[in-house]
Design an enzyme around this catalytic site. Structure first.
Site, mmCIF file in Angstrom:
data_model
loop_
_atom_site.group_PDB
_atom_site.id
_atom_site.type_symbol
_atom_site.label_atom_id
_atom_site.label_comp_id
_atom_site.label_asym_id
_atom_site.label_seq_id
_atom_site.Cartn_x
_atom_site.Cartn_y
_atom_site.Cartn_z
ATOM 1 N N ASP A 42 0.834 -1.199 0.000
ATOM 2 C CA ASP A 42 0.000 0.000 0.000
ATOM 3 C C ASP A 42 0.872 1.253 0.000
ATOM 4 O OD1 ASP A 42 -2.279 -1.525 0.098
ATOM 5 O OD2 ASP A 42 -2.468 -1.414 2.285
ATOM 6 N N TYR A 70 6.751 -8.751 8.707
ATOM 7 C CA TYR A 70 6.415 -7.325 8.777
ATOM 8 C C TYR A 70 6.714 -6.808 10.184
ATOM 9 C CZ TYR A 70 3.523 -8.166 4.607
ATOM 10 O OH TYR A 70 3.067 -8.507 3.354
ATOM 11 N N ASP A 84 -6.986 0.737 8.947
ATOM 12 C CA ASP A 84 -5.733 1.478 9.083
ATOM 13 C C ASP A 84 -6.048 2.955 9.308
ATOM 14 O OD1 ASP A 84 -6.369 2.538 6.590
ATOM 15 O OD2 ASP A 84 -4.858 1.397 5.512
ATOM 16 N N ARG A 177 -3.298 -5.573 8.601
ATOM 17 C CA ARG A 177 -4.386 -4.669 9.011
ATOM 18 C C ARG A 177 -5.510 -5.438 9.692
ATOM 19 N NH1 ARG A 177 -6.475 -1.945 3.940
ATOM 20 N NH2 ARG A 177 -5.427 -3.666 2.900
#
Length: 289
Positions: A42, A70, A84, A177
């Site tokens: 993103d 991550y 988010d 997310r």
């Protein structure tokens, strides 16, 4: 040796540009339309993005399903429409007090291992031929089914009032997310993601990636596939035979995918090894290698 215009680019994506922006930029710099990626990030995310250039785009299919790592920041107390910080708040905000923080380890443990995860509604999941995020932004309701994903590690590195810094090892298709959303829901206070950085894709690490403004520095097809699979080294005669699609004898143990290289170290193709013989899965043309 491998043509420097064909290979994999390990890019450290900065905050802001879309993955499509980075593909377009790489096409201009490399002077070719043949640029693809092994998974998007993103605009609000940073970190490792792997691009394939020229013939190496054919290898990307072997990277898209790799596990990933991550680092992320989760803010508790508010859920959002997008899971988010870009989304609008939904529901009543929750107070993040000591009692809530005391339950974080238990809630994190429940979201570790093989879990059924409902993807975020603003995801690239296809619904009736369109991506879910397109439907959401058009004002349509999206009800996505849960999918089985594996969270190998969900570790809290630091707790700061209502924020958590975490590291996540996960299978392909996991939405961090959604982990933030589900953690907040489990604690009864809501939650959303405020920062995300991808640090690993399979054996490839962001520490070896180049920043956006750096010159292209490509990982050769042979080096990339050698990091993923066993290697079969061929002499000139064997490499020619493999390029012709012939099965070759080998003493390598059975393996679903093996990287076959020629005497110069270039990738000839990928083969399956079974019962002491090879079967070609993919051959790279000389111009691709």
């Amino acid at each position: 040796m491998d043509d420097v215009t064909a290979g994999l680019l390990l890019l450290d994506k900065p905050l802001g540009p879309t993955s499509h922006d980075l593909v377009q930029r790489t096409r201009r710099i490399a002077g070719t339309r043949r640029v693809g990626h092994a998974g998007t990030l993103d605009p609000a995310a940073t970190g490792l993005m792997i691009l394939g250039i020229d013939g190496a785009t054919r290898l990307l299919t072997y990277l898209v399903g790799l596990d990933k790592t991550y680092t992320a920041t989760i803010r508790l107390g508010t859920a959002t429409t997008t899971d988010d910080a870009d989304g609008a708040p939904v529901g009543e905000p929750g107070a993040v007090d000591d009692a809530v923080r005391a339950r974080i380890p238990e809630a994190v443990a429940a979201l570790t291992g093989a879990i059924d995860q409902v993807p975020s509604s603003v995801s690239a999941v296809h619904v009736a031929g369109r991506r879910a995020h397109e439907l959401v932004r058009a004002g349509e309701a999206v009800d996505l089914p849960a999918r089985r994903v594996t969270i190998g590690r969900f570790e809290v590195l630091q707790v700061r009032n209502d924020e958590l810094d975490v590291v996540v090892d996960c299978s392909s298709g996991t939405y961090v997310r959604a982990l933030a959303r589900d953690l907040g829901a489990a604690l009864g206070v809501g939650g959303h993601l405020t920062a995300l950085r991808r640090t690993r894709v399979g054996p490839f690490d962001v520490a070896d990636a180049v920043p956006l403004e750096a010159p292209l520095a490509l990982l050769t097809p042979a080096a990339a596939m050698g990091a993923l699979f066993p290697t079969l080294r061929l002499d000139d005669e064997g490499a020619l035979a493999l390029r012709q699609g012939k099965r070759l004898p080998t003493d390598l143990p059975d393996a679903p995918v093996v990287a076959a290289t020629d005497a110069g170290g270039d990738l000839v193709g990928l083969v399956e090894v079974s019962a002491g013989r090879t079967r070609v899965l993919m051959n790279l043309r000389t111009a691709d290698a």
